[in-house]
Enzyme design. Structure first.
Site, PDB file in Angstrom:
ATOM      1  N   PRO A 136      20.585 128.341  65.321  1.00  0.00           N
ATOM      2  CA  PRO A 136      19.389 127.602  64.903  1.00  0.00           C
ATOM      3  C   PRO A 136      18.311 128.574  64.438  1.00  0.00           C
ATOM      4  O   PRO A 136      18.192 129.682  64.972  1.00  0.00           O
ATOM      5  CB  PRO A 136      18.957 126.867  66.176  1.00  0.00           C
ATOM      6  CG  PRO A 136      19.535 127.673  67.300  1.00  0.00           C
ATOM      7  CD  PRO A 136      20.812 128.258  66.774  1.00  0.00           C
ATOM      8  N   LYS A 137      17.557 128.181  63.444  1.00  0.00           N
ATOM      9  CA  LYS A 137      16.410 128.979  63.007  1.00  0.00           C
ATOM     10  C   LYS A 137      15.214 128.515  63.840  1.00  0.00           C
ATOM     11  O   LYS A 137      14.479 127.607  63.476  1.00  0.00           O
ATOM     12  CB  LYS A 137      16.151 128.800  61.518  1.00  0.00           C
ATOM     13  CG  LYS A 137      15.126 129.771  60.954  1.00  0.00           C
ATOM     14  CD  LYS A 137      15.024 129.632  59.440  1.00  0.00           C
ATOM     15  CE  LYS A 137      14.056 130.672  58.894  1.00  0.00           C
ATOM     16  NZ  LYS A 137      12.671 130.483  59.385  1.00  0.00           N
ATOM     17  N   VAL A 138      15.066 129.158  64.982  1.00  0.00           N
ATOM     18  CA  VAL A 138      14.033 128.765  65.944  1.00  0.00           C
ATOM     19  C   VAL A 138      12.658 129.051  65.352  1.00  0.00           C
ATOM     20  O   VAL A 138      12.414 130.117  64.778  1.00  0.00           O
ATOM     21  CB  VAL A 138      14.228 129.516  67.274  1.00  0.00           C
ATOM     22  CG1 VAL A 138      13.151 129.119  68.269  1.00  0.00           C
ATOM     23  CG2 VAL A 138      15.620 129.223  67.840  1.00  0.00           C
ATOM     24  N   ASP A 150      13.496 125.018  62.240  1.00  0.00           N
ATOM     25  CA  ASP A 150      13.224 124.625  60.858  1.00  0.00           C
ATOM     26  C   ASP A 150      14.425 124.886  59.955  1.00  0.00           C
ATOM     27  O   ASP A 150      14.286 125.045  58.750  1.00  0.00           O
ATOM     28  CB  ASP A 150      11.970 125.309  60.314  1.00  0.00           C
ATOM     29  CG  ASP A 150      12.067 126.822  60.296  1.00  0.00           C
ATOM     30  OD1 ASP A 150      13.047 127.370  60.823  1.00  0.00           O
ATOM     31  OD2 ASP A 150      11.161 127.463  59.730  1.00  0.00           O
ATOM     32  N   GLY A 151      15.618 124.928  60.560  1.00  0.00           N
ATOM     33  CA  GLY A 151      16.839 125.124  59.789  1.00  0.00           C
ATOM     34  C   GLY A 151      17.870 125.871  60.610  1.00  0.00           C
ATOM     35  O   GLY A 151      17.817 125.886  61.846  1.00  0.00           O
TER      36      GLY A 151
END
Length: 560
Positions: A123-125, A277-278
């Site tokens: 995950p793009k934290v 966010d991605g």
């Protein structure tokens, strides 16, 4: 070679799309617009990095920063460095933060993955990046990302975050880790809750001077271990043993873009302990850390989520007159995508509402989707330097105007046609506003029912109406003749609900004309005010003329 050619074509197409939306500004205006937005973003940066506060949503900041970069490229200015913090008292990173290149879509990601193996998705934290330096098993230094080479000394702050292990052993005893300090959440669903300005909140906590207990609301997600074990599985195991358990939980092996898309969609809808966010896709094989430089990471890319709300440029302000005569304001937008929907228009509301919003062409507005996928305005996030607003039309219309066509009645007349063709009225399937405009422009309707006289030949020769569709329309128009009397009365705009009209048991025009105000007032949901409106409506000269015309056409219920 074919892969690289495809990537090159994608880049060229992307560049072309950027140039295609360059504003038609003079050099002087371009300089003014760029300078104003640049100053505002600099102010936001100063607030963010020096004061630890944010006056703007993260998503709005990102999109306006991208808009500024676009304008600078359009007019030959030097693009600004995004999110560049002050470097007073900065500390050198043992290993540079490279940043991550963004993929525009799944196809671009697929091309990138095709050249690589042993790939993993994380995950793009959404938080702030940090370097954790361990020496002899203890946390020795914590450094903010800064410009990738230097950052602020955050050691004291990070030592107060209980989620960050203060001691480690084994291969991690002398290591450098890179990760994201994030706001801990319980059951955060990105699709429903959005970004909640998490990045700014984390930055605020880290920049405050007091050592508050609120630091324990933060967590850390380690996404890189430079010069760590070669096998990703070994890295994940060692990190989990040391207390960095989230990395192992949320790192998955993937073989292609389809698998990434499935995981991305899963995390978009799942309950997670952080805001995202991605996703980031990374190769397990990385170069030695001495080769890491900002902006030069070829072993990882990001595929961000589409923002729930998009910043869109207002291209024009238009006025529409509804069937009741009310004037509404619509903003025409440079196209943006929201949840796979292309949005080019958004309804602002009444003229008064538009004046309260103070929206002009050239402004940047934040748009999202409300219920049933209808675009709505959330905010005006930037106003242009030159603001010229159109003058709204005079408020000369009401619920009893424009049953007959005239130059001043154009918009309300079209709105009445759209209304009568709706499914709940006459059910004229296959024709909307554009079709009605084409028919009226060609055949110059006298009134809202003039289309009943069109012949198959006239429909077939109407510009804007496909020949294959003309026969269908003629069939629909003929079927309308057989619609019940109440449907035709609704098409004439009687100020009653369908339920009240059905309850009236009116089945002929003559019967309706002789009904009294007291009769209408007894209907469900019809008070004295509405009853008076019905009387005014049926006594209106245009309505009487339409009733007589429908009688001549032998429409059910209107015959003498």
């Amino acid at each position: 070679m074919k892969v690289w050619m495809a990537i090159l074509i994608s880049i060229l197409c992307w560049q072309s799309s950027v140039w295609a939306v360059c504003p038609a500004w003079s050099p002087a205006r371009a300089q003014e617009e760029i300078s104003r937005l640049q100053q505002q973003i600099k102010q936001w940066d100063d607030d963010y990095w020096k004061e630890g506060k944010s006056e703007v949503e993260d998503g709005v900041y990102d999109q306006l920063s991208a808009r500024l970069t676009q304008w600078q490229r359009c007019f030959g200015s030097e693009p600004r460095d995004v999110m560049m913090p002050p470097l007073n008292g900065a500390v050198m990173h043992p290993v540079a933060h490279t940043g991550v290149r963004k993929m525009v879509d799944k196809n671009a990601l697929s091309l990138w993955m095709r050249e690589r193996s042993d790939l993993w998705v994380q995950p793009k934290v959404d938080g702030v990046a940090v370097t954790l330096v361990y020496r002899d098993g203890k946390l020795n230094k914590a450094i903010s990302r800064g410009n990738g080479l230097k950052g602020e000394d955050w050691t004291q702050k990070v030592s107060l975050i209980s989620a960050v292990p203060q001691t480690v052993s084994g291969p991690l005893a002398n290591s450098t880790l890179q990760g994201e300090i994030f706001l801990q959440r319980e059951g955060h669903i990105q699709q429903q809750m959005g970004g909640i300005n998490a990045r700014a909140k984390v930055a605020g906590l880290m920049m405050r001077q007091d050592d508050s207990d609120t630091l324990n609301s933060l967590g850390v997600f380690v996404w890189a271990w430079p010069d760590g074990p070669q096998l990703m599985s070994d890295r994940l195991k060692e990190l989990a043993t040391a207390g960095f358990t989230l990395t192992q939980t949320y790192t998955r092996a993937v073989k292609n873009a389809d698998e990434v898309a499935r995981v991305r969609n899963e995390w978009w809808k799942a309950e997670l302990p952080f805001v995202t966010d991605g996703v980031v896709v990374r190769a397990a094989k990385e170069p030695e850390s001495r080769h890491w430089l900002p902006g030069q990471a070829e072993w990882l890319v990001a595929w961000k989520y589409q923002p729930v709300a998009q910043v869109a440029e207002v291209k024009a302000i238009q006025f529409a007159v509804g069937k009741s005569g009310k004037i509404s304001v619509v903003a025409s937008l440079a196209p943006v995508m929201l949840d796979d929907k292309k949005v080019q228009r958004v309804n602002i509301g009444s003229v008064r509402r538009w004046q309260e919003w103070d929206i002009a062409p050239g402004d940047q507005i934040l748009v999202s989707l409300a219920g049933q996928g209808i675009p709505r305005i959330d905010d005006v996030v930037w106003r242009g330097a030159e603001r010229t607003k159109p003058t709204p039309p005079e408020n000369r219309f009401n619920s009893l105007t424009c049953y007959f066509a005239s130059d001043v009645c154009q918009e309300q007349f079209i709105s009445r046609l759209v209304w009568l063709g709706a499914k709940q009225v006459l059910g004229l399937d296959g024709i909307g506003e554009a079709g009605w405009r084409a028919l009226h422009q060609t055949h110059r309707f006298e009134h809202i029912f003039s289309w009943l006289l069109l012949t198959p030949e006239q429909l077939q020769n109407t510009p804007g109406i496909a020949k294959s569709k003309s026969a269908q329309l003629w069939h629909q128009f003929n079927l309308a003749r057989k619609q019940p009397f109440t449907r035709w009365v609704m098409a004439m705009g009687i100020p009653l609900t369908r339920a009240a009209l059905n309850a009236s048991d009116e089945r002929s025009w003559s019967q309706l004309l002789f009904s009294t105000e007291q009769f209408w007032q007894q209907l469900p949901g019809t008070g004295s005010g509405r009853a008076r409106q019905v009387i005014e409506w049926k006594e209106n000269a245009q309505i009487k003329k339409l009733g007589s015309w429908l009688a001549a056409q032998q429409i059910t219920g209107f015959e003498p």
